[in-house]
Design an enzyme around this catalytic site. Sequence first.
Site, PDB file in Angstrom:
ATOM      1  N   VAL A 110       0.847  -1.179   0.000  1.00 10.74           N
ATOM      2  CA  VAL A 110       0.000   0.000   0.000  1.00 10.74           C
ATOM      3  C   VAL A 110       0.888   1.236   0.000  1.00 10.74           C
ATOM      4  CG1 VAL A 110      -1.793   1.211   1.315  1.00 10.74           C
ATOM      5  CG2 VAL A 110      -1.717  -1.284   1.335  1.00 10.74           C
ATOM      6  N   CYS A 111       0.662   2.152  -0.924  1.00  9.67           N
ATOM      7  CA  CYS A 111       1.466   3.376  -0.990  1.00  9.67           C
ATOM      8  C   CYS A 111       1.288   4.178   0.298  1.00  9.67           C
ATOM      9  CB  CYS A 111       1.056   4.220  -2.187  1.00  9.67           C
ATOM     10  SG  CYS A 111       1.864   5.834  -2.190  1.00  9.67           S
ATOM     11  N   VAL A 112       2.392   4.410   0.992  1.00  9.58           N
ATOM     12  CA  VAL A 112       2.312   5.022   2.322  1.00  9.58           C
ATOM     13  C   VAL A 112       1.792   6.458   2.250  1.00  9.58           C
ATOM     14  CG1 VAL A 112       4.777   5.688   2.328  1.00  9.58           C
ATOM     15  CG2 VAL A 112       3.559   5.445   4.491  1.00  9.58           C
ATOM     16  N   ALA A 139      -1.860   6.345   1.617  1.00 11.16           N
ATOM     17  CA  ALA A 139      -2.532   5.711   2.746  1.00 11.16           C
ATOM     18  C   ALA A 139      -2.670   6.653   3.941  1.00 11.16           C
ATOM     19  CB  ALA A 139      -1.773   4.446   3.148  1.00 11.16           C
TER      20      ALA A 139
END
Lengths: 88, 130, 118
Positions: free
Chosen positions: B78-80, B83
């Site tokens: 998940v792209c931080v 997110a």
Amino acid sequence: MKTLFILNNPSKLTTCLEAMAKDDGLLLIEDAVILTRKNIERKEISLQALNEDVTARGVNHTDPSWQLINYAKFVELTLTFDKSVTWL
Amino acid sequence: MATFSLLITANPYSNQGQYSALKFTKAVLEAGHIIKRIFFYADGVLVANRLNCPPADELNLTKSWAKLAIEKDIELTVCVTAALKRGIVNQAEAERNALTSESIDPAFELSGLGQLTEAMLASDRLVTFG
Amino acid sequence: MKSVCFIFNKPPYGQESGKELLDICLMCSAFEMPITVIFQGDGVLQLIENQQPDILNIKNYSKTFKALKLYGVETVLIDAAGLEKHQLVTENILNIGEIANSKIIQNVIQNTDFSIML
């Protein structure tokens, strides 16, 4: 290199076709499967639609210019073509 | 045998994209191919929220991805940046940002956008679901 | 090294997709992938001069487009049909690329290993 264009939005068909060249492929998924009702008259590209999405939407009398395929064939197509671009 | 990565940007309960991506992923595995990584970006990251609670008669997308990841040993990244903006945080990020709790499902992992590029370089195909 | 092309086809600010796509583009440049950027159809609106999204409290990323060359992006193509559709001429847009017709754009998409749009 041949490209598979994956289209999920029927209103983007025109701009998607503008980007497509000879021997490319068009795969309709999700809402775009409604486009199978007509013949888009592009003989130099291959035309497919995801059958599950067609059936789910009750779309019948699809034009014979469209080949209806399942997910296994979808995966195969992404490999038959050199790459895919999802035209959003 | 080919190696695939997926880029998923579809909002989980507003669009069909996540359902399509799940079916595609299963078909890739059934055909004997490899999934290198599934990268969630933009609104796609919302599926990683462990607090998502759809009605019992609807598919739980978070649990569906988690089950697939555990059974088939698939990386759900998940792209931080995407997110954090949307309240998907792990314990470390929750502490760093003084938030009361973590919210990410343990089957998903927060990481940088570089993981997407790295997956592209290590895969034969990248397929986007938006 | 595998090459990648990024296709911007949406106007800015109504959706975040322009900035999100640009972020992927910058990351690929950090990995030194050969990159082509295409502004197609409504995507040409990303390049209009004098954008002021700060009055909407939205971050201005159009400046980053001007820096694409610095990030090693060699080729930037701007769709002639998109400009015509919106009655734009080169003086109205950031001077960061070449105007291209659909044949040239098709050719670039065909000749890259990955094509991404959001």
